[in-house]
Design a protein around this motif. Sequence first.
Motif, PDB file in Angstrom:
ATOM      1  N   CYS A  61       6.947 -15.040 -41.078  1.00 28.76           N
ATOM      2  CA  CYS A  61       7.334 -14.827 -39.448  1.00 28.76           C
ATOM      3  C   CYS A  61       7.787 -13.506 -39.280  1.00 28.76           C
ATOM      4  N   LEU A  62       8.368 -12.763 -40.138  1.00 29.27           N
ATOM      5  CA  LEU A  62       8.868 -11.405 -39.973  1.00 29.27           C
ATOM      6  C   LEU A  62       7.755 -10.601 -40.005  1.00 29.27           C
ATOM      7  N   ALA A  63       6.508 -10.640 -40.956  1.00 31.15           N
ATOM      8  CA  ALA A  63       5.601  -9.897 -41.121  1.00 31.15           C
ATOM      9  C   ALA A  63       4.559  -9.793 -39.850  1.00 31.15           C
ATOM     10  N   GLY A  64       4.693 -10.383 -38.818  1.00 34.39           N
ATOM     11  CA  GLY A  64       3.934 -10.232 -37.708  1.00 34.39           C
ATOM     12  C   GLY A  64       3.365 -11.789 -37.245  1.00 34.39           C
ATOM     13  N   GLU A  65       2.673 -11.608 -35.848  1.00 35.51           N
ATOM     14  CA  GLU A  65       2.163 -12.663 -35.251  1.00 35.51           C
ATOM     15  C   GLU A  65       0.855 -13.041 -35.916  1.00 35.51           C
ATOM     16  N   ASP A  66       0.224 -11.865 -36.555  1.00 34.66           N
ATOM     17  CA  ASP A  66      -1.155 -12.289 -37.263  1.00 34.66           C
ATOM     18  C   ASP A  66      -1.111 -12.845 -38.455  1.00 34.66           C
ATOM     19  N   ARG A  67       0.091 -13.492 -38.957  1.00 33.77           N
ATOM     20  CA  ARG A  67       0.362 -13.998 -40.266  1.00 33.77           C
ATOM     21  C   ARG A  67       0.541 -15.421 -39.816  1.00 33.77           C
ATOM     22  N   MET A 103      -1.359 -18.120 -39.519  1.00 38.41           N
ATOM     23  CA  MET A 103      -2.156 -19.038 -40.371  1.00 38.41           C
ATOM     24  C   MET A 103      -1.335 -19.409 -41.662  1.00 38.41           C
ATOM     25  N   LYS A 104      -1.051 -18.232 -42.493  1.00 38.23           N
ATOM     26  CA  LYS A 104      -0.619 -18.514 -43.772  1.00 38.23           C
ATOM     27  C   LYS A 104       0.684 -19.256 -43.288  1.00 38.23           C
ATOM     28  N   ALA A 105       1.543 -18.624 -42.455  1.00 44.77           N
ATOM     29  CA  ALA A 105       2.820 -19.416 -42.053  1.00 44.77           C
ATOM     30  C   ALA A 105       2.854 -21.013 -41.916  1.00 44.77           C
ATOM     31  N   PHE A 106       1.833 -21.263 -40.993  1.00 41.60           N
ATOM     32  CA  PHE A 106       1.643 -22.800 -41.084  1.00 41.60           C
ATOM     33  C   PHE A 106       1.399 -23.395 -42.194  1.00 41.60           C
ATOM     34  N   GLU A 107       0.364 -22.790 -43.190  1.00 40.07           N
ATOM     35  CA  GLU A 107       0.092 -23.250 -44.429  1.00 40.07           C
ATOM     36  C   GLU A 107       1.283 -23.540 -45.393  1.00 40.07           C
ATOM     37  N   ILE A 108       2.272 -22.780 -45.186  1.00 43.23           N
ATOM     38  CA  ILE A 108       3.418 -22.882 -45.887  1.00 43.23           C
ATOM     39  C   ILE A 108       4.224 -24.174 -45.404  1.00 43.23           C
ATOM     40  N   VAL A 109       4.118 -24.265 -44.008  1.00 40.88           N
ATOM     41  CA  VAL A 109       4.911 -25.451 -43.528  1.00 40.88           C
ATOM     42  C   VAL A 109       4.186 -26.697 -44.146  1.00 40.88           C
ATOM     43  N   GLY A 126      10.341 -15.662 -32.484  1.00 37.56           N
ATOM     44  CA  GLY A 126       9.662 -15.671 -31.325  1.00 37.56           C
ATOM     45  C   GLY A 126       7.817 -15.851 -31.468  1.00 37.56           C
ATOM     46  N   ARG A 127       7.825 -16.918 -32.464  1.00 38.66           N
ATOM     47  CA  ARG A 127       6.574 -17.298 -32.939  1.00 38.66           C
ATOM     48  C   ARG A 127       6.192 -18.717 -32.283  1.00 38.66           C
ATOM     49  N   GLU A 128       5.828 -18.573 -30.757  1.00 43.59           N
ATOM     50  CA  GLU A 128       5.946 -19.884 -30.182  1.00 43.59           C
ATOM     51  C   GLU A 128       4.651 -20.746 -30.588  1.00 43.59           C
ATOM     52  N   VAL A 129       3.688 -20.285 -30.761  1.00 42.44           N
ATOM     53  CA  VAL A 129       2.450 -20.831 -30.999  1.00 42.44           C
ATOM     54  C   VAL A 129       2.398 -21.515 -32.395  1.00 42.44           C
ATOM     55  N   GLU A 172       5.106 -24.618 -32.056  1.00 40.81           N
ATOM     56  CA  GLU A 172       4.039 -25.711 -31.358  1.00 40.81           C
ATOM     57  C   GLU A 172       3.214 -26.550 -32.372  1.00 40.81           C
ATOM     58  N   LYS A 173       2.776 -25.737 -33.441  1.00 41.96           N
ATOM     59  CA  LYS A 173       1.910 -26.154 -34.300  1.00 41.96           C
ATOM     60  C   LYS A 173       2.946 -27.082 -35.384  1.00 41.96           C
ATOM     61  N   ILE A 174       3.947 -26.542 -35.737  1.00 42.28           N
ATOM     62  CA  ILE A 174       4.992 -27.377 -36.574  1.00 42.28           C
ATOM     63  C   ILE A 174       5.493 -28.617 -35.856  1.00 42.28           C
TER      64      ILE A 174
END
Length: 871
Positions: free
Chosen positions: A808-814, A816-822, A844-847, A850-852
């Motif tokens: 999440c700290l790396a940026g909004e473009d990460r 997909m990987k963040a959701f994969e971790i979850v 601030g990663r609202e999208v 919502e996925k989580i």
Amino acid sequence: MASGQRIRSRPAHTPGSTYLAYTPNGKQLITVGVDNFCRIFTTGSTDEPVTVDDCQENNTAIVAGNGFFIAGSEDGTVCKYSLETNKLDEILVRTSLPVRDVALSPDGNWVAVASDEIVVKVVNTKDMTQVQYLREQGRAVKHVAFDLSGSRLAVSCTDGNIYMYSLSSEEPNMIKKVGGLIKSLESDAEASAKVLWHPDGRAFGAPTAGRDIQVMSSDWELQRAFKTGHSGDITAAAWSPNGGLLATTSSDLSLCLWDTKTQELVKKLDDLKATVLAMAWHPAENILSYTNNDGELFIHTDIVPAEHVALLAKPVQPAPFLHDPSEGSIGNATKPQNGARIDLPERRHRRARTPDSLDDILGPDDALSEDGLDDFVVDDDGAGYAPAINGNGKRTNDHLNIHSPSGKRRTYTSSYLRPQPHEAFQPGSTPWRGNRRYLCLNLTGFVWTVSQESTHNTVTVEFYDREFHRDFHFTDPFQYDKACLNEHGTLFSCPPSKENNQPAMIYYRPHETWTTRADWRTSLPKGESVTALALSDSYIVALTSSIYVRVYTLYGIPLRVYRQKASPAVTCAAWRDYVLTIGNGPVSSDGTCTLLYTIENVKRDELFQTEDIVALTPGSTLSSVFFSAEGDPYIYDSTGVLLTLLHWRTPGQARWVPLLDTALLPRLAAGGKQESYWPVAVANHRFHCIILKGQEKHPYFPRPILSEFDFQMPITGPKDAEDGERDVDAMDEDSDDEEGGGGSSRKKKEAGDEVTALEHTHILTSTLHTQLLSTLSHTRPTQTQKAALAQLEVTIDRTLLQMLGLECLAGEDRGMKAFEIVKLMRDSNGKMLDLAMKVATRYGREVLREKIAELAERRAVGLDAGDEELE
């Protein structure tokens, strides 16, 4: 020879343990005891001694310098007293537990304090605020001793080991752990385990469990031994000032003088009144003084007989070496550049019982074994030992040396491939090196044997926990060549002997029984020999040259006999009811044989894995196989990789997973070190091994210390840190403006390292979780195992949550990987997904949040994000 008249004692202290020390100039002798005063005697004077009052009670040790002396007591106080004022100067240091020994450096500037605390304190005698701490030993310390230079300190620990420290730098450094030399003693025992540095500075002696004084050179090689013949434990010993004589006393109430050069008895007093606890030679005169446990002091003038007194007048004598280290080892072989071997003439002999030449067997360092080191074995069975090996040694186990040229797999360029089967070996065993070898090395202890020419061997079994087990040794006329050791017993086997028409035998000796005779032997059929042995808590397993697997109960009842499918047999291992056997299988394209393994439950007569492949890389060989302390199979190969077998209780599901690649250890990453690792065991998720320096391939004597490494799965290479920087190059984009490019690069690298560490933690913990879950699903779990499984699950989710924060700290473009971790979170109760949503909201990663949330809803109804096909 007994003394002609009793030596009269001088009044010293109240009956009890009493100790003494000479000042370096020999003018004064100071004693301490159980009362609260010290006595100062003047050499050559018959006047009453000076009494120093206001001392601590129950003093346990004393040392003296010119102008002062230092005493330690049971209340933990170490006090410095002035010899000018005969009063207390200062309290140098205090310990929370009783002081057991003190040692003064030759320059008088440092005093080492041994106590029932684990840590040894080395205090400056002129500035008590300067203190060094020696922490490597794991139990209380009984004795300390400085060498003549003051740069090394020998610490005799109650665990039966000597810890040798270097004090030449600001931070003390342990340079050697010497095991198997001294006896394990209680800290308050009257018996001694104190190191005696020889006056020539190149060797030291120490009392052994066999009541001898064994000498060891400063390069850690065993030298000559004084066979004292004392019937009780040695309680004190001292070299004469020039090292020409050695005095020893024992609880058998005798005192002996020995010629250092010949180790012959010079004089013996066998009419002592009480046990001597401390001895000291006068620095310049023929006087030996000693104190006992009855509060008495004896100043024995003219102790050395007239016919031997010339020994005291000589300059410093050399230590009793077998070979003087300064002259090099005798019989060392050299290797020219063309690879040919050159041996000294005394090495060119033929062995009497075998066709192979000793020249083809001995390595370039085998001079160590021709030094008469069998003096080191305690001859408590009265069998006697040969003074030195004469060349009629043992056949080397070259098949154990898988790293040697003869053990390598070779291919042939003829019109057909000649199969190259893997050599058989016994796990935990080493090949012969001169007249010695280890038969077994593991976490319980070690078994080693010494060849006594061609007639017999002597076998010694030693344990790490000597409070639970007693060491033992015996004369071995059968010449056992394989052994296994665990908490319950020791297993041996010997090859058949054509000379004596003796068949191969298996011998089991339990450590504790409730009957008078429980050890047993059994013979194999004629012509059959043992290829490998294994011992568990329940069964004994032997692979034989007839390709039989023979299974016995612990008390000799044959239980299974069947022919192994994969042959020739290679090795085996056992744990509780499980047996793992390995043999050669189909021939591969390069002519080597694929190794196949089988795992069975002997009690249930059930096969879990049958003739499955042992996963080795091309060109590598198997170095060891064993079960961990938790009961999982492990192998270690010649490339230095440790692998475990997952899902081995489920037929057809087993797979080999690497848990450690020693070639990637950080200690080797910087380069410059040349070392390898000899596998011993796996316990508590750590790899236990022996570090071999240089070109060494097997451990040798004296027994090396065990090292341990955490698991480190090979998931990244040394350059992956740069990839980590690229992975986080979106982090802290404004850092260049605030800190400059250097600060940004540093932060990126740190973040990359953190990502790599978390990824490693996740995959390792997941592997350990799978391993434990498989065990619990096939066994009756204990509460401890259930708690360990739950802890692993929490660790996995916590690690994933930390990885999510970095993404999440790396940026909004990460995202997909963040959701994969979850989605990888196990989250049995939903708390982790709630925390994951809070992390997404925080950055601030609202999208992503919502996925989580959608994932949490799906899991609440029993679906996962990957179950779309069920809709």
